[in-house]
Write an enzyme that holds these catalytic residues in place. Structure first.
Site, short mmCIF file in Angstrom:
data_model
loop_
_atom_site.label_atom_id
_atom_site.label_comp_id
_atom_site.label_asym_id
_atom_site.label_seq_id
_atom_site.Cartn_x
_atom_site.Cartn_y
_atom_site.Cartn_z
N GLU A 170 0.83 -1.19 0.00
CA GLU A 170 0.00 0.00 0.00
C GLU A 170 0.87 1.24 0.00
OE1 GLU A 170 -3.45 0.15 -0.33
OE2 GLU A 170 -2.36 1.95 -0.92
N LYS A 225 8.45 -1.72 -1.32
CA LYS A 225 7.66 -0.96 -0.34
C LYS A 225 8.55 -0.37 0.75
CE LYS A 225 4.65 0.76 2.27
NZ LYS A 225 3.30 0.80 2.68
N CYS A 281 4.55 4.17 9.63
CA CYS A 281 5.38 3.40 8.69
C CYS A 281 6.87 3.75 8.64
CB CYS A 281 4.81 3.53 7.28
SG CYS A 281 3.32 2.56 7.09
#
Ligand code: UDX
Ligand code: UDX
Length: 477
Positions: A170, A225, A281
């Site tokens: 994501e 990612k 994150c």
């Protein structure tokens, strides 16, 4: 394989908005978002859309359109896995607190638990999609759990189960999640089986142009990612390091950003110096990268990335120290207004927010803080600061000794500035941009200071109001 039924495990900041957008765009697909947290699911099902568990501009409208039509929220994990042909794993993967890799590696216990649940309750062929950010080669863990289920199925003559595992990281950014999902720069799908990849690509093709759907192998996808977040965070630490240099030398970091950002090789985004990056994150993903580099015998690579996190921590401390220094070296008996507690504007998320460390430092110095944020609840701030809110009846007795090293919460800006010694802007909410500093100045105790860590305040207005002004990276003040 045409996907008709999706189950997403994890109704958080990633699972909720992602599934909402898929439901909005793919009306013929049934989507069940499941979560172990009953309270959270209740909020997702609330009739009052302002009670949704997360705040994200545009999300409430989609929930209104899709909920109970093709989008459902429940705690029925086993049942919904059993019905699904595709299961997204969107559970949290926090940094491990103890044991091997403590402080750096991700704790995968919930991901592992999800894999076991899918292994146990799924039927026929199921495609598992890793949505959570995971350390490289996690898919191997998931696969081995699923393989075991397949083998035991054969041994016991159960319905035969088959699985594919895909990585589909994501890239949404909180506060603009809906727009990021509706208009992504790219969608990345990593996997071994082209058919499974195409099943997932077919979902995105409902609204994402084909050329933006990138297919790759699973390891490259997982690593991409981590790398994307590490590069973004690195830019912020880079510009924050320059802000300190600007303050020391008489340059202006906004001018430096403008000048370097107009080089098309560098680009203009992620060059805003602030109070230090937050969010769930960046820190976690970089520490993960550090752990992986160490694990694979690459200590120089590990040290390089670790410095990005170290600089961020140093930068946050630097801000609280300079506030203290400007207020004559002591915050005891001083009232400081904190504008913004979320890690960025347009979200109620406070995970790793720079405000947490900065407020803790100021409390430690004896300050009395009045914290305002349009979306963050006082309960969340209590949890983050590990300190109970100061009771109003105690404020009324105006005893500074009692208020020292305490904090209270303000719902609106109308009366909070009275007798304050300083205002610190920590989140770039729009409402702070239109504050009338003349009015504020009349209410504050002088000499009074405004500290703007987000560059959203016009210094000239503040200074003309007789207030002292500090802005991040401005060496000309
Ligand atoms: C994100 C991402 O998915 C991850 O990639 C990122 O690295 C950090 O967090 P996010 O949606 O922001 O997750 O996390 P959170 O809001 O905490 O939501 C996770 C949800 O999963 C929680 O509601 C939790 O209750 C749920 N959960 C967790 C389960 O349903 N089952 C579990 O076994 C564990
Ligand atoms: C990030 C990534 O952008 C996203 O792609 C990934 O999927 C999840 O992690 P998020 O953490 O939601 O998204 O927000 P982001 O906009 O990246 O901001 C992170 C932090 O950096 C915030 O604290 C923000 O205020 C700060 N920031 C961002 C700056 O200080 N300066 C900038 O120029 C940009």
């Amino acid at each position: 394989m045409k996907i008709k039924n999706i189950c997403c495990i994890g109704a958080g900041y990633v699972g909720g908005p992602t599934m909402a957008v898929i439901a909005e765009k793919c009306k013929d697909i049934i989507i069940n978002v499941v979560d172990v947290n009953e309270e959270r699911i209740k909020k997702w099902n609330s009739d009052h859309l302002d009670e949704l568990p997360i705040y994200e501009p545009g999300l409430d409208e989609i929930i209104k359109n899709c909920r109970d039509k093709n989008l459902y929220f429940s705690n029925l994990i086993e049942e919904k896995i059993a019905q699904a042909d595709m299961v997204f794993i969107s559970v949290n993967t926090p940094t491990k607190k103890k044991g091997l890799g403590a402080g750096k590696a991700s704790n995968l216990k919930w991901v592992e638990e999800c894999a076991r649940q899918v292994a146990k309750f799924s039927n026929g062929h199921t495609i598992i999609v890793e949505k959570s950010t995971l350390p490289v080669r996690t898919a191997e863990v998931i696969k081995s759990i699923l393989d075991e289920a397949k083998n035991s199925g054969k041994r016991n003559d159960f319905t035969s189960k088959t699985f594919d595992v895909l990585s589909n990281p994501e890239f949404l950014s909180e506060g603009s999640a809906i727009n990021d999902l509706v208009n992504p720069d790219r969608v990345l799908i990593g996997g071994d089986n082209p058919e499974a990849i195409e099943s997932l690509a077919a979902i995105y093709k409902y609204w994402v142009p084909e050329e933006k759907i990138l297919r790759t192998n699973i390891w490259s996808s997982e690593l991409a990612k981590l790398t994307a977040n590490a590069f973004l965070a690195q830019r912020i630490s880079s510009i924050n390091s320059i802000s300190a240099l600007c303050e020391a030398t008489g340059a202006d970091v906004r001018e430096v950003s403008r000048a370097i950002g107009s080089d098309s090789r560098i680009g203009t985004k992620f060059l805003d110096s602030g109070p230090g990056f937050g969010g769930s994150c960046f820190k976690k993903d970089i520490l993960n990268l550090v752990y992986l580099a160490d694990f694979f015998g690459l200590p120089e690579v590990a040290t390089f990335w670790e410095s990005v996190v170290k600089l961020n921590t140093w930068h946050q401390n630097r801000i609280s120290q300079l506030i203290t220094k400007n207020l004559f070296g002591t915050l005891s008996n001083k009232k400081i207004i904190i504008l913004g507690f979320a890690f960025k504007a347009n979200t109620n998320d406070t995970r790793e927010s720079a405000a947490i460390q900065i407020c803790k430092d100021l409390l430690e110095e004896g300050a009395y803080l009045v914290i305002h944020d349009p979306k963050v609840s006082p309960r969340q701030i209590e949890t983050d600061l590990k300190k109970a809110i100061f009771q109003t009846n105690q404020i009324e007795d105006k005893s500074n000794n009692i208020r020292e090293s305490n904090w209270s919460f303000a719902n609106n800006l109308s009366s909070i500035f009275k007798d304050a010694d300083a205002v610190v802007v920590l989140t770039e909410w729009d409402i702070y941009k239109s504050i009338n500093w003349n009015d504020v100045s009349n209410l504050m105790r002088h000499p009074a200071w405004i500290f703007d860590t987000r560059s959203i305040i016009q210094g000239i207005d503040v200074k003309e109001s007789g207030l002292n002004f500090w802005q991040i990276g401005d060496g000309l003040i």
